[in-house]
Motif scaffolding. Structure first.
Motif, short mmCIF file in Angstrom:
data_model
loop_
_atom_site.label_atom_id
_atom_site.label_comp_id
_atom_site.label_asym_id
_atom_site.label_seq_id
_atom_site.Cartn_x
_atom_site.Cartn_y
_atom_site.Cartn_z
N PHE A 27 -3.37 9.46 30.80
CA PHE A 27 -2.37 9.75 31.82
C PHE A 27 -1.56 8.51 32.18
O PHE A 27 -0.36 8.61 32.45
CB PHE A 27 -3.02 10.36 33.07
N LEU A 66 0.90 8.17 29.43
CA LEU A 66 1.83 9.29 29.50
C LEU A 66 2.97 9.01 30.46
O LEU A 66 4.14 9.22 30.14
CB LEU A 66 1.07 10.56 29.92
N TYR A 67 2.64 8.50 31.63
CA TYR A 67 3.66 8.21 32.63
C TYR A 67 4.40 6.91 32.33
O TYR A 67 5.60 6.82 32.56
CB TYR A 67 3.05 8.13 34.03
N ARG A 69 6.92 7.54 29.61
CA ARG A 69 7.77 8.69 29.96
C ARG A 69 7.58 9.87 29.00
O ARG A 69 8.51 10.61 28.72
CB ARG A 69 9.23 8.30 30.00
N ASP A 91 5.82 12.40 29.67
CA ASP A 91 5.82 13.62 30.47
C ASP A 91 7.21 14.25 30.50
O ASP A 91 7.33 15.47 30.57
CB ASP A 91 5.31 13.34 31.89
N ARG A 126 7.66 18.77 27.67
CA ARG A 126 7.84 19.64 28.83
C ARG A 126 7.05 20.94 28.74
O ARG A 126 7.26 21.84 29.53
CB ARG A 126 9.32 19.96 29.01
N TYR A 128 3.39 21.01 32.99
CA TYR A 128 3.78 20.25 34.16
C TYR A 128 2.70 19.20 34.38
O TYR A 128 1.64 19.47 34.93
CB TYR A 128 3.95 21.16 35.38
N TRP A 129 2.94 17.98 33.89
CA TRP A 129 1.93 16.94 33.79
C TRP A 129 1.37 16.49 35.14
O TRP A 129 0.17 16.23 35.23
CB TRP A 129 2.47 15.77 32.99
N PRO A 130 2.16 16.36 36.21
CA PRO A 130 1.54 15.99 37.49
C PRO A 130 0.50 17.00 37.96
O PRO A 130 -0.53 16.63 38.52
CB PRO A 130 2.72 15.89 38.45
N ASP A 142 -2.55 16.47 35.96
CA ASP A 142 -3.21 15.26 36.44
C ASP A 142 -3.98 15.54 37.73
O ASP A 142 -5.07 15.02 37.94
CB ASP A 142 -2.17 14.16 36.65
#
Length: 176
Positions: free
Chosen positions: A91, A94-95, A98, A100, A104, A107-109, A112
């Motif tokens: 994660f 991933l962030y 970018r 994430d 698409r 919805y990665w958040p 997480d």
């Protein structure tokens, strides 16, 4: 094909120095107007509190993994701490890269947050039982680190929830 010409080229066609995916010495890809494509780094993410929590979570999970591994008992504790380390690094990258925004499909958040909730629920029994059984100092230290990791998971979950609710509010006001 003429003798001496590279494989796959017809007589009279321009000679390529290599496959099209190999960058030339100047860093320019043949056939593209721009330079080589690179993953853009999110320059704001490393300066955020959210990133600091992710890094702290990774380091504490790695420390718990090492403590459980050196203790030599209870493979579940070792495996779970290792899994937590790998998942948090995933994660974090991933962030940071970018990805994430590029992937698409999910919805990665929210994924997480679900990871943080699941981790917190599993860290409660892992940390408490490791502290309770304390067969050696490695298990005891790993249990304490697991309880610290539990607190970091809760902080991460709170920061993610705040991020999601802020994005949701911005989306509503932009639609009006």
């Amino acid at each position: 094909m003429a003798p001496g010409s590279p494989a796959g080229s017809a007589p009279g066609s321009p000679r390529l120095n290599g496959p099209s995916w190999v960058a030339s010495p100047a860093g320019h890809r043949p056939g593209s107007a721009a330079g080589p494509t690179r993953l853009p780094l999110d320059r704001a993410f490393p300066r955020s509190a959210w990133c600091a929590v992710k890094i702290a979570r990774t380091l504490v999970a790695l420390a718990a993994f090492i403590r459980f591994l050196t203790a030599g008992e209870h493979e579940f504790y070792t495996g779970y701490a290792g899994l937590e380390t790998v998942t948090t690094v995933f994660f974090l990258l991933l962030y940071l890269l970018r990805l994430d925004a590029r992937m698409r499909c999910l919805y990665w958040p929210l994924a997480d947050i679900l990871n943080s909730v699941t981790s917190a629920m599993l860290l409660i029994p892992v940390g408490l039982t490791a502290v309770k059984i304390k067969t050696n100092k490695g298990i005891m230290a790993g249990g304490v680190l697991s309880l610290i990791l539990l607190a970091l998971c809760l902080v991460d979950m709170f920061l993610l929830w705040k991020k999601i609710s802020l994005e949701k509010a911005r989306g509503r006001s932009a639609a009006k």
